[in-house]
Design a protein around this motif. Structure first.
Motif, PDB file in Angstrom:
ATOM      1  N   ARG A   1      21.611  15.375 -25.647  1.00 40.55           N
ATOM      2  CA  ARG A   1      21.616  14.513 -26.831  1.00 40.55           C
ATOM      3  C   ARG A   1      20.376  14.745 -27.688  1.00 40.55           C
ATOM      4  O   ARG A   1      19.289  15.022 -27.186  1.00 40.55           O
ATOM      5  CB  ARG A   1      21.677  13.050 -26.380  1.00 40.55           C
ATOM      6  N   GLY A   2      20.562  14.650 -28.984  1.00 48.38           N
ATOM      7  CA  GLY A   2      19.430  14.731 -29.904  1.00 48.38           C
ATOM      8  C   GLY A   2      18.781  16.090 -29.965  1.00 48.38           C
ATOM      9  O   GLY A   2      17.589  16.210 -30.231  1.00 48.38           O
ATOM     10  N   GLY A   3      19.572  17.128 -29.716  1.00 48.46           N
ATOM     11  CA  GLY A   3      19.007  18.461 -29.782  1.00 48.46           C
ATOM     12  C   GLY A   3      18.136  18.809 -28.592  1.00 48.46           C
ATOM     13  O   GLY A   3      17.315  19.732 -28.666  1.00 48.46           O
ATOM     14  N   GLY A   4      18.307  18.090 -27.486  1.00 52.36           N
ATOM     15  CA  GLY A   4      17.470  18.328 -26.319  1.00 52.36           C
ATOM     16  C   GLY A   4      17.706  19.656 -25.642  1.00 52.36           C
ATOM     17  O   GLY A   4      16.856  20.142 -24.896  1.00 52.36           O
ATOM     18  N   GLY A   5      18.874  20.229 -25.897  1.00 51.44           N
ATOM     19  CA  GLY A   5      19.144  21.517 -25.288  1.00 51.44           C
ATOM     20  C   GLY A   5      20.620  21.841 -25.300  1.00 51.44           C
ATOM     21  O   GLY A   5      21.444  21.080 -25.820  1.00 51.44           O
ATOM     22  N   GLU A   6      20.968  22.961 -24.706  1.00 52.98           N
ATOM     23  CA  GLU A   6      22.342  23.442 -24.674  1.00 52.98           C
ATOM     24  C   GLU A   6      22.828  23.502 -23.235  1.00 52.98           C
ATOM     25  O   GLU A   6      22.154  24.077 -22.369  1.00 52.98           O
ATOM     26  CB  GLU A   6      22.429  24.827 -25.307  1.00 52.98           C
ATOM     27  N   LEU A   7      23.995  22.919 -22.979  1.00 55.65           N
ATOM     28  CA  LEU A   7      24.589  23.004 -21.656  1.00 55.65           C
ATOM     29  C   LEU A   7      24.984  24.450 -21.369  1.00 55.65           C
ATOM     30  O   LEU A   7      25.754  25.057 -22.108  1.00 55.65           O
ATOM     31  CB  LEU A   7      25.822  22.105 -21.558  1.00 55.65           C
ATOM     32  N   LYS A   8      24.453  25.001 -20.280  1.00 53.92           N
ATOM     33  CA  LYS A   8      24.691  26.399 -19.952  1.00 53.92           C
ATOM     34  C   LYS A   8      25.673  26.585 -18.816  1.00 53.92           C
ATOM     35  O   LYS A   8      26.412  27.577 -18.785  1.00 53.92           O
ATOM     36  CB  LYS A   8      23.362  27.081 -19.607  1.00 53.92           C
ATOM     37  N   ALA A   9      25.671  25.677 -17.831  1.00 52.81           N
ATOM     38  CA  ALA A   9      26.566  25.865 -16.699  1.00 52.81           C
ATOM     39  C   ALA A   9      26.564  24.633 -15.808  1.00 52.81           C
ATOM     40  O   ALA A   9      25.609  23.845 -15.785  1.00 52.81           O
ATOM     41  CB  ALA A   9      26.190  27.094 -15.879  1.00 52.81           C
ATOM     42  N   LEU A  10      27.651  24.505 -15.068  1.00 53.00           N
ATOM     43  CA  LEU A  10      27.751  23.557 -13.967  1.00 53.00           C
ATOM     44  C   LEU A  10      27.643  24.350 -12.678  1.00 53.00           C
ATOM     45  O   LEU A  10      28.425  25.274 -12.436  1.00 53.00           O
ATOM     46  CB  LEU A  10      29.088  22.812 -14.018  1.00 53.00           C
ATOM     47  N   LEU A  11      26.658  24.023 -11.847  1.00 49.67           N
ATOM     48  CA  LEU A  11      26.536  24.611 -10.520  1.00 49.67           C
ATOM     49  C   LEU A  11      27.146  23.615  -9.534  1.00 49.67           C
ATOM     50  O   LEU A  11      26.692  22.467  -9.444  1.00 49.67           O
ATOM     51  CB  LEU A  11      25.075  24.884 -10.160  1.00 49.67           C
ATOM     52  N   TRP A  12      28.159  24.055  -8.798  1.00 49.42           N
ATOM     53  CA  TRP A  12      28.978  23.142  -7.991  1.00 49.42           C
ATOM     54  C   TRP A  12      29.044  23.630  -6.539  1.00 49.42           C
ATOM     55  O   TRP A  12      29.445  24.762  -6.279  1.00 49.42           O
ATOM     56  CB  TRP A  12      30.378  23.065  -8.599  1.00 49.42           C
ATOM     57  N   TYR A  13      28.625  22.766  -5.619  1.00 52.84           N
ATOM     58  CA  TYR A  13      28.660  23.092  -4.186  1.00 52.84           C
ATOM     59  C   TYR A  13      29.211  21.875  -3.456  1.00 52.84           C
ATOM     60  O   TYR A  13      28.510  20.899  -3.221  1.00 52.84           O
ATOM     61  CB  TYR A  13      27.252  23.430  -3.704  1.00 52.84           C
ATOM     62  N   GLN A  14      30.487  21.937  -3.107  1.00 54.68           N
ATOM     63  CA  GLN A  14      31.169  20.798  -2.507  1.00 54.68           C
ATOM     64  C   GLN A  14      32.368  21.311  -1.722  1.00 54.68           C
ATOM     65  O   GLN A  14      32.910  22.368  -2.033  1.00 54.68           O
ATOM     66  CB  GLN A  14      31.616  19.814  -3.604  1.00 54.68           C
ATOM     67  N   GLY A  15      32.808  20.553  -0.748  1.00 52.18           N
ATOM     68  CA  GLY A  15      34.014  20.921  -0.029  1.00 52.18           C
ATOM     69  C   GLY A  15      33.960  20.643   1.460  1.00 52.18           C
ATOM     70  O   GLY A  15      34.999  20.547   2.119  1.00 52.18           O
ATOM     71  N   GLU A  16      32.758  20.499   2.012  1.00 48.06           N
ATOM     72  CA  GLU A  16      32.642  20.239   3.440  1.00 48.06           C
ATOM     73  C   GLU A  16      33.394  18.975   3.855  1.00 48.06           C
ATOM     74  O   GLU A  16      33.999  18.931   4.929  1.00 48.06           O
ATOM     75  CB  GLU A  16      31.163  20.116   3.848  1.00 48.06           C
ATOM     76  N   SER A  17      33.377  17.973   2.989  1.00 47.73           N
ATOM     77  CA  SER A  17      34.033  16.697   3.306  1.00 47.73           C
ATOM     78  C   SER A  17      35.551  16.779   3.209  1.00 47.73           C
ATOM     79  O   SER A  17      36.235  15.809   3.537  1.00 47.73           O
ATOM     80  CB  SER A  17      33.518  15.586   2.384  1.00 47.73           C
TER      81      SER A  17
ATOM     82  N   VAL B   1      28.996  13.079 -16.095  1.00 48.01           N
ATOM     83  CA  VAL B   1      29.254  13.324 -17.511  1.00 48.01           C
ATOM     84  C   VAL B   1      28.226  12.593 -18.382  1.00 48.01           C
ATOM     85  O   VAL B   1      27.702  13.165 -19.356  1.00 48.01           O
ATOM     86  CB  VAL B   1      30.690  12.907 -17.880  1.00 48.01           C
ATOM     87  N   GLU B   2      27.920  11.356 -18.035  1.00 50.70           N
ATOM     88  CA  GLU B   2      26.926  10.595 -18.798  1.00 50.70           C
ATOM     89  C   GLU B   2      25.571  11.298 -18.770  1.00 50.70           C
ATOM     90  O   GLU B   2      24.886  11.412 -19.786  1.00 50.70           O
ATOM     91  CB  GLU B   2      26.783   9.185 -18.223  1.00 50.70           C
ATOM     92  N   ARG B   3      25.179  11.776 -17.611  1.00 51.25           N
ATOM     93  CA  ARG B   3      23.881  12.438 -17.489  1.00 51.25           C
ATOM     94  C   ARG B   3      23.862  13.763 -18.258  1.00 51.25           C
ATOM     95  O   ARG B   3      22.865  14.104 -18.908  1.00 51.25           O
ATOM     96  CB  ARG B   3      23.540  12.651 -16.017  1.00 51.25           C
ATOM     97  N   ALA B   4      24.956  14.505 -18.191  1.00 49.57           N
ATOM     98  CA  ALA B   4      25.016  15.764 -18.929  1.00 49.57           C
ATOM     99  C   ALA B   4      24.939  15.528 -20.434  1.00 49.57           C
ATOM    100  O   ALA B   4      24.261  16.272 -21.159  1.00 49.57           O
ATOM    101  CB  ALA B   4      26.297  16.513 -18.568  1.00 49.57           C
ATOM    102  N   LYS B   5      25.627  14.503 -20.905  1.00 48.51           N
ATOM    103  CA  LYS B   5      25.571  14.182 -22.330  1.00 48.51           C
ATOM    104  C   LYS B   5      24.171  13.735 -22.737  1.00 48.51           C
ATOM    105  O   LYS B   5      23.665  14.122 -23.799  1.00 48.51           O
ATOM    106  CB  LYS B   5      26.592  13.091 -22.664  1.00 48.51           C
TER     107      LYS B   5
END
Length: 246
Positions: A129-145, A121-125
């Motif tokens: 920040r400061g008009g750097g861009g727009e969050l478009k999507a979370l790509l999520w690949y997890q579950g093997e564990s 969350v900190e990294r996404a924010k």
């Protein structure tokens, strides 16, 4: 944050998160060395494709994207660069990738308040920040564990749905697109159960693509370089088909 003219351009931002197959083990041998092979689909584009590094600065994106994030393992080719290179052909402007994946992590380790979740969350924010861009999507690949015990399987659906709700809430993006990957490997005992849960998630703006059938390395856990390239293209197709591009 980096304020140079090239890296301060408005970006379409994508969070890359989950565990090792998102971090990328393509080209990494059993001796934990990456072979350094960069397929054409993963070539850098210093003027248009950027990554947020561990210091929260933008820099030109290059394989391995997670080298300073998933630091306890050797990283190689993942789906992030082929995804970005495929998507960039359909947009105006730049793409910003935010690597957050860490190998060997179970869904419970991504709960709100934990280090992995808070860091994501900190990294996404920071990325937006400061008009750097727009969050478009979370790509999520997890579950093997989470394929090794009935207890993990039983908790998985609620944990994944809670993660999606929490990320959207904490990033003030209630309809943030999520493109998740149905896993292709793990403990055979509960692999199908986790895949069934992943493919059955029914939340608006959540799309699932399937990694099943993509080639695995000799460890029967991690995708090969060629499979990672294919997955990146599949993720790009899912994004372009389901969500607005500008």
């Amino acid at each position: 944050m980096d304020t140079s003219s090239s890296t301060s351009a408005q970006k379409q931002i994508f969070i890359l998160s989950g565990q090792s197959n998102m971090a990328g083990r393509g080209g990494v041998d059993r001796q934990k060395h990456w072979d350094g092979v960069v397929p054409p689909e993963c070539s850098p584009d210093p003027s248009r494709v950027f990554r947020l590094n561990a210091r929260l600065d933008w820099e030109a994106a290059r394989v391995p994207l997670h080298y300073d994030i998933d630091t306890k393992k050797t990283c190689g080719v993942g789906p992030g660069m082929p995804f970005a290179n495929a998507v960039k052909e359909h947009i105006v402007g730049a793409i910003g990738l935010v690597p957050c994946a860490v190998g060997g992590t179970a869904i419970k380790e991504w709960a709100r308040g934990g280090h992995l979740y808070n860091n994501m969350v900190e990294r996404a924010k920071a990325a937006s920040r400061g008009g750097g861009g727009e969050l478009k999507a979370l790509l999520w690949y997890q579950g093997e564990s989470d394929t090794s015990s009935a207890r993990d399987v039983e908790a998985y659906k609620e944990s994944l749905e809670t993660l999606i709700r929490n990320v959207r809430s904490d990033l003030n993006s209630p309809s943030l697109p999520v493109i998740q990957v149905a896993i292709a490997s793990g403990d055979i005992k509960y692999l199908d159960k986790i895949r069934e849960i992943q493919k059955g998630i029914d939340i608006p703006n959540v799309v699932t693509v399937d990694a099943y059938g993509l080639q695995l390395k000799e460890d029967n856990l991690h995708l090969t370089t060629e499979a990672q390239v294919r997955l990146g293209c599949i993720l790009a197709q899912a994004h372009l088909a389901n969500f607005k591009c500008e």
